[in-house]
Design a protein around this motif. Sequence first.
Motif, PDB file in Angstrom:
ATOM      1  N   ILE A  96       0.835  -1.203   0.000  1.00  0.00           N
ATOM      2  CA  ILE A  96       0.000   0.000   0.000  1.00  0.00           C
ATOM      3  C   ILE A  96       0.872   1.257   0.000  1.00  0.00           C
ATOM      4  CG2 ILE A  96      -1.539   1.382   1.474  1.00  0.00           C
ATOM      5  CD1 ILE A  96      -2.957  -1.219   2.199  1.00  0.00           C
ATOM      6  N   GLU A 101      -0.971   2.904  -3.090  1.00  0.00           N
ATOM      7  CA  GLU A 101      -2.358   2.509  -3.284  1.00  0.00           C
ATOM      8  C   GLU A 101      -3.295   3.241  -2.320  1.00  0.00           C
ATOM      9  OE1 GLU A 101      -2.040  -1.687  -2.813  1.00  0.00           O
ATOM     10  OE2 GLU A 101      -1.326  -1.980  -4.866  1.00  0.00           O
ATOM     11  N   TYR A 102      -2.755   3.796  -1.248  1.00  0.00           N
ATOM     12  CA  TYR A 102      -3.569   4.528  -0.281  1.00  0.00           C
ATOM     13  C   TYR A 102      -4.204   5.758  -0.903  1.00  0.00           C
ATOM     14  CZ  TYR A 102       0.663   7.362  -0.065  1.00  0.00           C
ATOM     15  OH  TYR A 102       1.745   8.133  -0.394  1.00  0.00           O
TER      16      TYR A 102
END
Length: 136
Positions: A96, A101-102
């Motif tokens: 992440i 991806e956050y």
Amino acid sequence: PTQMHLIICYGGLAGCFGGQSVLLAKSTAELVKDVISGSESRAFAEFQPYVILACLAATLFSQITVLNRGLEKFNALLMVPVYQSFWNAFSILGGIIYFQEYRAFHVSQSVCFVGGLGITFGGVVYLLMERTKEIE
């Protein structure tokens, strides 16, 4: 430190190393894929891929060493759930953060993710508390 704390330390540290090894293996696979496809034919002419490979080897070695030391001292029924929980959490968190991806997370996804981590670690702590009572 109590027996439970030591189990969490051994299993958690081995799991952290394992999670990082997943991230480094993914980075290595991406580099190899780019070299084979021709988009980055000179990727291994630089020093950075070799740093990634060295870190991958170090994390794999550390993961196995710490896990084995923990398994020498404690029952596998106590060590493996802690190790696996930390391995999963750090694999996911590493991806992440590294792949950012956050940025695409909605509030509901963030709440569910944090809730899932809380349930997982809460379950492992409960399991440890119950099983260490049985052993002692």
